[in-house]
Design an enzyme around this catalytic site. Sequence first.
Site, mmCIF file in Angstrom:
data_model
loop_
_atom_site.group_PDB
_atom_site.id
_atom_site.type_symbol
_atom_site.label_atom_id
_atom_site.label_comp_id
_atom_site.label_asym_id
_atom_site.label_seq_id
_atom_site.Cartn_x
_atom_site.Cartn_y
_atom_site.Cartn_z
ATOM 1 N N ASP A 17 41.785 -35.720 -25.917
ATOM 2 C CA ASP A 17 40.917 -35.295 -25.868
ATOM 3 C C ASP A 17 39.540 -36.149 -26.095
ATOM 4 O OD1 ASP A 17 42.214 -32.730 -25.688
ATOM 5 O OD2 ASP A 17 41.137 -31.856 -27.486
ATOM 6 N N GLU A 66 40.068 -39.440 -25.153
ATOM 7 C CA GLU A 66 40.023 -40.527 -23.908
ATOM 8 C C GLU A 66 39.039 -39.665 -22.696
ATOM 9 O OE1 GLU A 66 44.351 -43.003 -23.726
ATOM 10 O OE2 GLU A 66 44.298 -41.373 -24.548
ATOM 11 N N ASP A 112 37.177 -37.052 -23.287
ATOM 12 C CA ASP A 112 35.539 -37.492 -23.743
ATOM 13 C C ASP A 112 35.023 -38.612 -23.235
ATOM 14 O OD1 ASP A 112 35.387 -34.498 -24.118
ATOM 15 O OD2 ASP A 112 35.129 -34.716 -26.480
ATOM 16 N N SER A 150 44.466 -5.785 0.452
ATOM 17 C CA SER A 150 44.689 -4.936 -0.532
ATOM 18 C C SER A 150 46.514 -4.362 -0.483
ATOM 19 C CB SER A 150 43.829 -4.010 -1.080
ATOM 20 O OG SER A 150 44.464 -2.352 -0.348
ATOM 21 N N LEU A 151 46.867 -4.280 -1.020
ATOM 22 C CA LEU A 151 48.735 -4.088 -1.011
ATOM 23 C C LEU A 151 49.196 -2.522 -1.031
ATOM 24 C CD1 LEU A 151 50.269 -6.907 -2.614
ATOM 25 C CD2 LEU A 151 49.613 -6.605 -0.034
ATOM 26 N N GLU A 178 56.491 -11.630 -7.213
ATOM 27 C CA GLU A 178 55.624 -12.299 -7.695
ATOM 28 C C GLU A 178 54.930 -11.348 -8.712
ATOM 29 O OE1 GLU A 178 52.572 -13.852 -4.868
ATOM 30 O OE2 GLU A 178 54.488 -14.695 -3.571
ATOM 31 N N LYS A 237 52.250 -9.455 -10.605
ATOM 32 C CA LYS A 237 50.863 -8.875 -10.262
ATOM 33 C C LYS A 237 49.616 -8.984 -11.303
ATOM 34 C CE LYS A 237 49.061 -4.835 -7.636
ATOM 35 N NZ LYS A 237 47.899 -4.805 -8.517
ATOM 36 N N ASP A 270 46.543 -8.950 -13.128
ATOM 37 C CA ASP A 270 45.323 -7.944 -13.133
ATOM 38 C C ASP A 270 44.081 -9.111 -13.717
ATOM 39 O OD1 ASP A 270 44.633 -5.736 -13.718
ATOM 40 O OD2 ASP A 270 45.335 -4.726 -15.294
ATOM 41 N N ARG A 291 36.472 -10.360 -3.268
ATOM 42 C CA ARG A 291 37.446 -9.645 -2.017
ATOM 43 C C ARG A 291 35.923 -9.419 -1.854
ATOM 44 N NH1 ARG A 291 39.641 -5.439 -2.263
ATOM 45 N NH2 ARG A 291 40.699 -4.730 -0.420
ATOM 46 N N GLU A 330 44.580 -15.109 -7.624
ATOM 47 C CA GLU A 330 44.003 -14.037 -8.757
ATOM 48 C C GLU A 330 43.058 -15.533 -9.369
ATOM 49 O OE1 GLU A 330 44.031 -11.641 -7.479
ATOM 50 O OE2 GLU A 330 43.940 -9.581 -9.137
ATOM 51 N N TYR A 360 48.197 -17.371 -4.564
ATOM 52 C CA TYR A 360 49.492 -16.712 -4.587
ATOM 53 C C TYR A 360 49.298 -16.492 -3.098
ATOM 54 C CZ TYR A 360 46.357 -13.211 -5.932
ATOM 55 O OH TYR A 360 45.876 -11.623 -5.601
ATOM 56 N N LYS A 398 56.909 -9.232 -1.690
ATOM 57 C CA LYS A 398 56.480 -9.813 -0.335
ATOM 58 C C LYS A 398 57.708 -10.396 1.446
ATOM 59 C CE LYS A 398 52.943 -11.861 -2.081
ATOM 60 N NZ LYS A 398 51.618 -13.282 -2.882
ATOM 61 N N LYS A 420 54.059 -0.818 -9.566
ATOM 62 C CA LYS A 420 52.970 -0.892 -9.979
ATOM 63 C C LYS A 420 53.862 -0.267 -11.068
ATOM 64 C CE LYS A 420 48.942 -1.272 -9.144
ATOM 65 N NZ LYS A 420 47.799 -0.555 -9.528
ATOM 66 N N CYS A 434 24.122 25.800 -19.121
ATOM 67 C CA CYS A 434 23.687 24.101 -19.122
ATOM 68 C C CYS A 434 24.033 23.137 -20.439
ATOM 69 C CB CYS A 434 23.022 23.647 -18.364
ATOM 70 S SG CYS A 434 22.635 21.781 -18.500
ATOM 71 N N CYS A 453 19.468 21.649 -20.020
ATOM 72 C CA CYS A 453 18.920 22.593 -19.588
ATOM 73 C C CYS A 453 18.590 24.036 -19.896
ATOM 74 C CB CYS A 453 18.324 22.138 -17.895
ATOM 75 S SG CYS A 453 19.528 23.741 -17.551
ATOM 76 N N CYS A 467 25.814 23.777 -12.843
ATOM 77 C CA CYS A 467 23.758 24.245 -13.143
ATOM 78 C C CYS A 467 23.611 24.193 -11.735
ATOM 79 C CB CYS A 467 23.678 23.107 -13.984
ATOM 80 S SG CYS A 467 21.844 22.535 -14.156
ATOM 81 N N CYS A 499 16.966 19.892 -13.429
ATOM 82 C CA CYS A 499 17.859 19.771 -14.781
ATOM 83 C C CYS A 499 17.649 17.524 -14.798
ATOM 84 C CB CYS A 499 19.134 20.020 -14.392
ATOM 85 S SG CYS A 499 20.240 19.236 -15.854
HETATM 86 S S1 IVH Z 1 48.982 -10.766 -2.121
HETATM 87 C C1 IVH Z 1 47.402 -9.925 1.401
HETATM 88 N N1 IVH Z 1 50.428 -11.549 -4.462
HETATM 89 O O1 IVH Z 1 46.970 -6.965 -6.010
HETATM 90 C C2 IVH Z 1 48.349 -10.489 0.747
HETATM 91 N N2 IVH Z 1 48.072 -9.544 -4.626
HETATM 92 O O2 IVH Z 1 46.237 -4.954 -3.725
HETATM 93 C C3 IVH Z 1 47.330 -10.185 -0.362
HETATM 94 N N3 IVH Z 1 47.378 -9.094 -6.496
HETATM 95 O O3 IVH Z 1 44.392 -7.537 -4.021
HETATM 96 C C4 IVH Z 1 48.199 -9.800 -1.402
HETATM 97 N N4 IVH Z 1 48.930 -10.495 -7.794
HETATM 98 O O4 IVH Z 1 43.892 -8.599 -5.805
HETATM 99 C C5 IVH Z 1 48.906 -10.844 -3.688
HETATM 100 N N5 IVH Z 1 51.334 -12.087 -6.340
HETATM 101 C C6 IVH Z 1 50.202 -11.138 -5.993
HETATM 102 C C7 IVH Z 1 48.961 -10.799 -6.827
HETATM 103 C C8 IVH Z 1 48.237 -10.227 -6.318
HETATM 104 C C9 IVH Z 1 47.587 -9.181 -7.783
HETATM 105 C C10 IVH Z 1 46.311 -8.621 -6.518
HETATM 106 C C11 IVH Z 1 44.815 -8.563 -5.478
HETATM 107 C C12 IVH Z 1 45.045 -7.849 -4.605
HETATM 108 C C13 IVH Z 1 46.054 -6.881 -5.372
HETATM 109 C C14 IVH Z 1 47.373 -6.541 -4.146
#
Ligand code: IVH
Length: 668
Positions: A33, A35, A37, A82-83, A111, A113, A115, A134, A168, A220, A284, A308, A402, A405, A420, A425
Amino acid sequence: MLEEKRKRVKELTEILEKANYEYYVLADPTLTDQEFDKYMRELEELENEYPELASPTSPTKRVGGEVIDKFQKIRHSIPMLSLPDVFNEDEIREFDERIRKAGFEPEYVCELKIDGLSGSFHYEDGELVTGATRGDGVVGEDITHNVKTIRSLPLRLKENIDIEVRGEIYMPRKVLSKLNQERAELDLPLFQNCRNAAAGSIRQLDSKIAAGRGLDTWIYHLPNPEDYGIKTHYEALEFMKNLGFKVNPANRLVKDIDGILKFIDEYAEKRSSLTYDIDGVVIKVNDLEMQDALGFTSKHPRWAIAYKFPAEEVLTKLTDIIFTVGRTGRITPNAVLEPVIVMGSTIKRATLHNEDYVLEKGLKIGDIVSIRKAGDVIPEVVEAKIERRTGNEKDFIMIKNCPICGSELSKKKGQVDYFCMNPKCPARHIEGLIHFCSRKAMNIDGLGERIVEDFFNLGFIKTIPDIYHLEIHKKDLQELEGYGKKSIENLLEAIETSKKNSLERLLFGLGIEGIGDKTALVLARHFKTLDALMSQTEEDLKSLKDIGPILAHNIVSYFQYVDNQELIHTLKELGLNMNFLGSGEKYHELITDKRFVVTGTISFMGRDEIEGVIESYGGHASGSVSSKTNVVIVGEKPGSKADKARELGIEIWDEGRLYSLFEELGEV
Ligand code: IVH
């Protein structure tokens, strides 16, 4: 002399970026650290003395300092889709079968997912130039100033290439708990989970704040793999890793469905011991040619899904049922719960929708109930644990007046909700105001829920027209605690800009019962002006494909109401646009910004409607063919325009071509 300094700046930059990479990407530091700095100070001093040597991607930028006054919009060259979510093994098998039926033998990459929130990062000649959120998938916000402070994201790549990568942005769990501890001490509201905290941090105008939030990345996705001769997604991940990006080591190439299921089981188990939040597994297709052949729907790629994890259920006590009044006057019962943590967020409330819902579940106040929450899905009360009853529970009784009101509530025949009906209101007003300003409605940046509430309670905004009179209170507002001079100026500017919105936003913002953003767009596109819409009868409206008898009735009764007519009149006088501008926010590369001419009859849709769809994607429709025309749509019995298009070598679409595009877009 300057040359020598330039050389030293380059050396220091390389040392510091390498140290960053080793520390934040590889988690394997070789520099102490002290070095680090020391080198950082030397670079800062050099840059101060010779500002011409300070590059916008210097490691000194990692600490933040750049402050912007508003977020610029960035249009994604390829939409950020999105997926589709799947929730069980059967749905994963269906996905695999669909691909096999199309004649492929796919391998998959599994992969985690993550959050957080997705971001797009552009590099030119190996240097980071922009970072964007996005947004709605088509247009995002420029967050470059904050992105530069994320230490795991390289400011310079290992090769001097032009590239866009996506991934992400997330907040590690430990960082969130430390941040929340600090916020609790300062009596600030706590972040509910890692995702909210990451999103809140990346949307800061002052990059110093973002810099202090310990954000991190997992990269990703490579949107243009063909530019680098890459043939599989797994190769793309390796390629990005070799450029210096942080690519998740958990990513795994699997041969078949068994491999996918094994990966899911493994990470369902390991999930709680990870240092960051995940809410599922992304699957994928590995081969990029296969991905191309599978293509996209208007919303999602057909070559990937997001599995999910199942919702987590926990038990807690239902301490009360309270009632809220929505902007249309709808009364909603809400469960007040003894706070519990489900999937990382504290749950204190859950909607109970309506009287019937509570009665069907047989809930009593004082019951022990199970609560379920899946990812970002709203928490839900599953059931009462009858066996845990003590006899002291109280029956649920629907209110008759209500809660705000006091007016008597009414329930329409055959419907479940109480309303209502008092248009004055106060509860209806505040919800209505929040809705009016919201993103899909008038999209007034800076007038979010909390601020509308504040301004309502302080008496600055009681009605919609008050929003457009806020300018009068500029001085008072700027003196309010928590609202700087600049932020009020930006707010007033955003309010002024909102006057120019296309009709559908205003129409949605008015909050007519049952009129969502999509229906508002249909109406605006069809009638073009608010006056035209206001002069329709229920019969006229019902003849539109998307408008049923209930919506037709709601629209006509809304405009029959004198208070509403006055509101529209006032808004007109205040200068709000009441016309459809044809510039919806939708995007398609074959339509947006392109010029079209329609000639002849198209069997499945009228010309006006076709032009409406084109305009809603930001395309232009015109009556005559010129060298500027991009596409001529030729139907049955075309006029001389078709010949002219051929003469000029302009692209021609027949009915079939148009139909397949509109079908893909869900417009037919
Ligand atoms: S691939 C066209 N890979 O999940 C491919 N998405 O609904 C686009 N996310 O909007 C996304 N981990 O925010 C991909 N390993 C991963 C991910 C990932 C999280 C999120 C991303 C996307 C949503 C999918």
